[in-house]
Design a protein around this motif. Structure first.
Motif, short mmCIF file in Angstrom:
data_model
loop_
_atom_site.label_atom_id
_atom_site.label_comp_id
_atom_site.label_asym_id
_atom_site.label_seq_id
_atom_site.Cartn_x
_atom_site.Cartn_y
_atom_site.Cartn_z
N ASN A 56 3.04 -6.36 -7.88
CA ASN A 56 2.88 -7.39 -6.85
C ASN A 56 3.57 -7.00 -5.54
N ARG A 57 4.79 -6.53 -5.64
CA ARG A 57 5.56 -6.19 -4.44
C ARG A 57 4.93 -5.02 -3.68
N ASP A 60 1.81 -6.00 -1.84
CA ASP A 60 2.08 -6.71 -0.59
C ASP A 60 2.46 -5.74 0.51
N GLU A 61 3.26 -4.74 0.19
CA GLU A 61 3.76 -3.84 1.22
C GLU A 61 2.72 -2.80 1.63
N GLY A 63 -0.79 -3.05 0.96
CA GLY A 63 -1.98 -3.75 1.41
C GLY A 63 -3.26 -2.98 1.15
N ASN A 119 0.91 -12.39 -9.62
CA ASN A 119 0.21 -11.58 -8.62
C ASN A 119 -0.99 -12.37 -8.11
N SER A 121 -2.71 -12.28 -5.36
CA SER A 121 -3.79 -11.50 -4.76
C SER A 121 -4.75 -11.00 -5.83
N GLY A 257 -0.41 -13.31 4.57
CA GLY A 257 -0.03 -13.04 3.18
C GLY A 257 -1.20 -12.49 2.39
N HIS A 259 -1.68 -9.74 0.92
CA HIS A 259 -2.05 -8.46 1.50
C HIS A 259 -2.81 -7.56 0.54
N GLN A 423 7.73 -13.28 0.54
CA GLN A 423 6.35 -13.06 0.12
C GLN A 423 5.76 -14.31 -0.53
N ASP A 427 2.41 -15.88 0.82
CA ASP A 427 1.25 -15.94 -0.07
C ASP A 427 0.82 -17.38 -0.33
#
Length: 582
Positions: A56-57, A60-61, A63, A119, A121, A257, A259, A423, A427
């Motif tokens: 997940n992290r 996000d970073e 993308g 997660n 996304s 968010g 991403h 985040q 999100d």
């Protein structure tokens, strides 16, 4: 950042002691009981904790990237999706006629909660595919069903809703995408759609776009909208899907968010498609998709709130800061400070109450889908319809508020990316906007859902709550929450009468506050049921439920009075200022 802990013990408590799951399954799925359901949820939780949360992290970073017209998702996402589909999770609640497992929808909704917590996304890929599958199953021709349903259910293919245009968001009557018949029952679809979640990816397989468009002779407004199935790949001479359709990704939206989720601008350049449903009746099919998606989005708010709570509660146990009670020596963990506890209990009272309400609603959906008695199916379906805008809007509003409160527990560290809390805030924000903004959900509740069956659906639902509160009051540790919820319920009834037959401005002025009041009553109702059910147990979970219920009664439900007063005030102060003065 802490790992993610699936709330499976809470699921077991709700299924076995609060929601009467086994009795419902005796009516619908005799092969399913609480033990089986919890086993499924435990396995799902393991997948979320071990496969989805760890990426997940980075998602996000890093993308998503658009390279030479092709979307590349963050590392690990495509493999995780294939593992998810291969394990059968995309088929969990789907119709066995199309390759699904046909398991209860309550398992699906709580799976969605855990996916969103770990997660969010990622969760949009299977969630939107499920919504597209529902629309095809209910409205498409048998030929289209035979081709598209099984690979969508299996996860071999994914699905997309393509509704929004730059000039047509909530007001779909303004959309300009066109569809022209080309012979052989196919159409050439031309136009540009924006904000298309999961619009393209690198998972492999086909991507099935369900696109709203107008026929050349369509009447104006929403009565002239049709729905078309437009796949990324068309069949070749051998029956495989290898021929690239004339649709393309024009851009990836740069967003606050989610991403790791490719939100696309999609261009359809005479792309080949087939009509789903009847000409100029696309909205009916669209709402089949939207209603399924709105429940999913509400659960996103719930899942993110639960995940943020876990992080904040763990941090509060560890972070030393300030002095404790008078006479204590040295710094104490911030969990000892009343204000920190207030924030954490506020989040927890929403998460556990919302989880129960989601489960109750999902069981109604199961009844609506499978019960042998048509009257039971109709009543259950009306309850789901009534609660859908409430869950979508209230859960996403409270989910965002909970993420902000959890971030606040961290103080300055919550604002720093290293801890991951910012985040959750970013999100969570989109869930209040997409699949119909929360203001639109409030208008739907007050303007449409309260009028179902001449108001009998809402009245019957309120009566159901009142009966349950009477029963909960017979248990000593549930009396306080039952009485507080009963007071809020009476305010809700009065507010419902106030808004009956109200003007458009009056509904618009009061709708959001009315929906929040409705949600608070529903959460109080669930807390009364949980507090009563917990009376016979002596586990930490059982001991905690009445305490959190009383917090909700004393610190959250009093908001009902202010909401009711605001609703009663009407629209005058809102509409008095001339538009030019803003």
């Amino acid at each position: 950042m802490q790992g993610y802990t699936p709330p499976t013990e809470d699921y077991r408590f709700l299924l076995g002691e609060v929601l009467g799951f086994d009795a419902v399954m005796d009516e619908l799925h005799k092969s399913v009981d609480t033990d089986f359901a919890v086993t499924v949820l435990e396995e799902a939780g393991r997948m979320c904790a071990e496969r989805l949360h760890p990426i997940n992290r980075d998602g996000d970073e890093v993308g998503c990237q658009l390279v030479d017209g092709t979307v590349h998702t963050p590392p690990g996402l495509a493999l995780a999706y294939r593992d998810f589909a291969d394990a059968g999770w995309t088929a969990l609640s789907a119709d066995p006629a199309h390759g699904g497992q046909g398991l209860p929808y309550v398992l699906q909704l709580w799976l969605d909660e855990m996916i969103s917590a770990s997660n969010v996304s990622f969760g949009l890929f299977p969630g939107l595919t499920r919504s597209a599958t529902e629309a095809i199953a209910h409205h498409a021709s048998d030929d289209l069903k035979a081709i598209y349903l099984e690979p969508l259910v299996s996860g071999a293919w994914t699905g997309v809703m393509a509704l929004t245009e730059s000039g047509a968001g909530t007001d779909l009557s303004l959309l300009k995408t066109k569809a022209v018949e080309t012979g052989g029952r196919s159409y050439a679809v031309t136009g540009t759609k924006i904000f298309i979640s999961s619009g393209d990816h690198d998972f492999g397989g086909n991507i099935v776009h369900l696109v709203l468009a107008r026929l050349p002779d369509a009447p104006p407004g929403v009565k002239g909208i049709s729905l078309f199935l437009v796949p990324k790949f068309l069949p070749d001479a051998a029956g495989g899907f290898t021929v690239r359709n004339t649709l393309s990704v024009g851009a990836l939206e740069k967003k606050m968010g989610i991403h790791a989720q490719p939100t696309c601008v999609i261009n359809y350049d005479e792309a080949t498609g087939w009509m789903v449903g009847e000409p100029n009746r696309g909205l009916a099919a669209m709402f089949t998709m939207m209603n399924a998606a709105r429940l999913m989005v509400g659960i996103q708010g719930l899942g993110l709130a639960g995940a943020a709570y876990q992080q904040a509660a763990a941090y509060a146990q560890q972070r030393l800061q300030g002095r404790g009670a008078e006479g204590s020596s040295g710094p104490v963990a911030i969990i000892e400070h009343a204000d920190v506890r207030r924030m954490l209990l506020g989040i927890r009272s929403f998460v556990e109450g919302g989880r129960a309400l989601a489960g109750w609603t999902a069981l109604q959906a199961d009844r609506a889908r499978s019960h042998a008695d048509a009257r039971v199916r109709a009543e259950a379906d009306s309850h789901v319809a009534l609660l859908t805008p409430v869950i979508k809007a209230a859960f996403t509003d409270l989910g965002f508020e909970s993420a902000v409160q959890a971030q606040q527990v961290f103080g300055g560290h919550g604002y720093i990316r290293e801890w991951g809390m910012e985040q959750y805030v970013r999100d969570a924000r989109i869930a209040q906007i997409y699949e119909g903004t929360n203001g639109v959900q409030a208008l739907d509740l007050v303007g449409r859902k309260l009028a179902l069956a001449g108001g009998a659906v809402a009245t019957g639902f309120f009566d159901l709550i009142a009966t349950d509160l009477d029963q909960a009051s017979e248990t000593a540790q549930a009396v306080q929450i039952a009485e507080a919820t009963r007071e809020a319920l009476e305010l809700l009834r009065e507010s419902t009468v106030t808004l009956h037959g109200a003007s458009v401005d009056a509904i618009g002025a009061a709708g959001v506050e009315y929906l929040r009041l409705f949600a608070l009553v529903c959460l109080g109702w669930m807390w009364a049921r949980m507090a009563a059910a917990a009376a016979g147990g002596d586990t930490p979970l059982h001991r905690a439920k009445p305490i959190v219920a009383n917090f909700f009664a004393q610190r959250v439900l009093p908001q009902a009075r202010g909401l009711a007063a605001s609703i009663a005030a009407g629209e005058t102060s809102i509409m008095a200022l001339d538009a030019a003065a803003f």
